[in-house]
Design an enzyme around this catalytic site. Structure first.
Site: not given
Ligand code: BG6
Length: 515
Positions: A172, A259, A368, A29-30, A201-202, A32, A63, A264, A34
């Protein structure tokens, strides 16, 4: 509320960072999003900080037909967007290590081409077989790619005792319910051992999320009061002001519960509530997290009051009109997908019995704001009642995850002047004020740890299953019985049904982004 400054001694700074050894990184998926937005810049920053070995290469696979040169140029552009001042020569030194192969993920001939390319690059860059396969593709492709890697013999090293040299990184979502996550795990485990699997899970890569562990377990003063005897309730919030952006087709099949909540949100909960691990080793920490997830009181399938869901309608964000969810591109016009979830849950163990945890996450909210707010019990008796202060506001400790990153503690103190003047003050530790630097990208930490073979910040399969086991009955009941999907205007702090969830217990949601 007024604020008081906080001075922190910087004498005792203990830092330990290890650079990665020689490593090849194969990214599916290079071409893409992310890779462009996160992975390339994170790898480049590791390179800048000498945390990436000089014996490193990235082999991109996708691809889209691209030459090595085109892939390198695109990568330079992506890195420049985040790091505009970098010199062309230095950037090239990094991008010279990037290579590219195009092909169809289901086609065996792609893997027949990858195998000799890896062998060639390992030789060229002096890498003794340490390899990371990174799946940055839509989840429906995970099974196909993993199977093909297995069939091509790429998941196993030549010498079996070097198995841990080959790693698989998966993003994920890990399935969409308990059964599908078990199916995926079964496919993965046919080709890779659990010790080779790094589930990202970032949120776990964020500095402030990692700080929850340091804060709780590197200080002696918090643990003794971190329990039902002193804590009234806990609120965990992940509010976003963005909508679904260009991800409508994915999000519409997912919704906020899958999601954000299953991963998270529950990760933050486990870090805030788990028992002290015996060491900073990956499995000590992951064992405690799983134990905590398994202690969450199961929801009954007919649960009506513990979960509230909502969907945003048109509204205003920062004074600008934004469309409602149903008008977002690639979202079905009568979609019943939730963009907001609030829940109340209990953890049935000695520490937390009967302490409510209120959790909420939503898109297109007023701001946020990601934070964990620990509200302590009020003083048992007010000696100031003769001054009309029968009820003293409780102490609240707020772990601010983002965008403000820090820790706040609210407490009562005398104000100068009249004898009876008490007010709530806030002790405020801000990362930015104290350390001044921008926090590293979560992916820097995660990529480095993966190359180092440290699984601490990656989710183990038993934790994934425990989370799905908890939430699957809720999702099934939403699907079978339907459940009310409340509407809230974009830019709202909350809405009546979400308020009712907490206010019926005599408590209130905290306002977003207090400072
Ligand atoms: C992702 C979700 O895992 O985390 C997104 O799929 C969400 O929908 C995002 O916007 C939020 O990440 P962060 O780092 O901006 O809080």
């Amino acid at each position: 509320m007024r604020q008081v400054g906080l001075s922190i001694s910087r004498q005792e700074i203990i830092c330990a960072e290890t650079a990665a050894g020689p490593n090849g990184l194969v990214v599916f998926g290079a071409s893409g999003d992310l890779v462009r937005r996160k992975l390339l810049i994170s790898l480049f920053r590791l390179f800048q900080h000498d945390l990436l070995s000089e014996h490193f290469y990235l082999l991109g696979i996708a691809r889209t037909k691209l030459s090595d040169e085109q892939f390198r140029r695109d990568a330079q552009q992506a890195i420049r967007q985040k790091s505009p001042d970098v010199s062309p020569e230095y950037l090239e030194e990094f991008t010279d290590r990037l290579y590219y192969i195009s092909g169809d993920y289901g086609d065996m001939s792609l893997y027949a081409a990858i195998a000799p390319k890896i062998a060639e690059l390992n030789l060229k860059h002096h890498i003794d077989g340490s390899l990371v396969f990174y799946l940055s593709v839509p989840p429906f492709l995970y099974g196909t790619i993993i199977e093909q890697l297995g069939m091509a013999g790429l998941s196993c090293p030549m010498k079996p005792d070097l198995k841990s040299n080959i790693k698989l990184v998966v993003e994920k979502p890990f399935g969409k319910d308990l059964q599908s996550s078990m199916d995926l795990s079964e496919k993965i485990h046919r080709c890779f051992d659990e010790s080779q699997v790094y589930r990202i899970d970032h949120y776990l890569g964020k500095e402030t999320v990692q700080n929850i562990l340091m804060f709780r377990f590197a200080n002696a003063i918090f643990e003794p009061i971190w329990n039902r005897n002193y804590i009234d309730h806990v609120q965990i919030t992940i509010a976003e002001s963005v909508g679904v952006e260009h991800r409508g087709s994915y999000y519409d099949k997912s919704g906020a519960l899958r999601d954000m909540f299953q991963n998270h949100m529950l990760q933050m909960l486990t870090l805030a509530a788990m028992e002290p691990p015996i060491s900073f080793e990956a499995d000590s920490i992951r064992d405690e997290k799983v134990k905590l997830l398994r202690s969450i009181r199961p929801f009954r399938p007919d649960e009506k009051t513990s979960f509230v869901r909502g969907q945003y309608t048109e509204g205003l964000i920062n004074g600008k009109k934004v469309p409602g969810y149903l008008a977002e591109p690639t979202v079905g016009p009568d979609s019943k997908t939730e963009t907001f979830v609030a829940a109340k849950l209990f953890i049935d163990n000695w520490r937390w019995k009967d302490v409510p945890f209120y959790l909420r996450t939503g898109k297109r909210m007023a701001a946020k704001d990601t934070e964990i707010a620990i509200t302590f019990k009020s003083v048992p008796h007010s000696m100031f009642s003769s001054m009309g202060l029968d009820i003293m506001p409780p102490n609240v400790l707020i772990l601010q995850i983002q965008p403000q990153e820090g820790i706040l503690l609210n407490f009562q103190a005398k104000r100068p002047g009249s004898k009876s003047c008490i007010s709530t003050l806030t002790m405020n530790f801000s990362y930015e004020e104290l350390f001044g630097t921008e926090a590293p990208e979560a992916y820097e930490r995660l990529l480095l740890d993966c190359m180092l073979g440290d699984q601490t910040l990656f989710t183990r399969q038993d934790a994934i299953e425990a989370a799905w086991r908890l939430l699957t009955p809720i999702m099934e009941s939403w699907e079978k019985n339907g459940s009310v999907l409340y509407q809230y205007p974009a830019g709202a702090e909350s809405f009546p049904a979400a308020n009712e969830l907490i206010e019926s217990d005599g408590r209130k949601w905290y306002k977003l982004l207090r400072s």
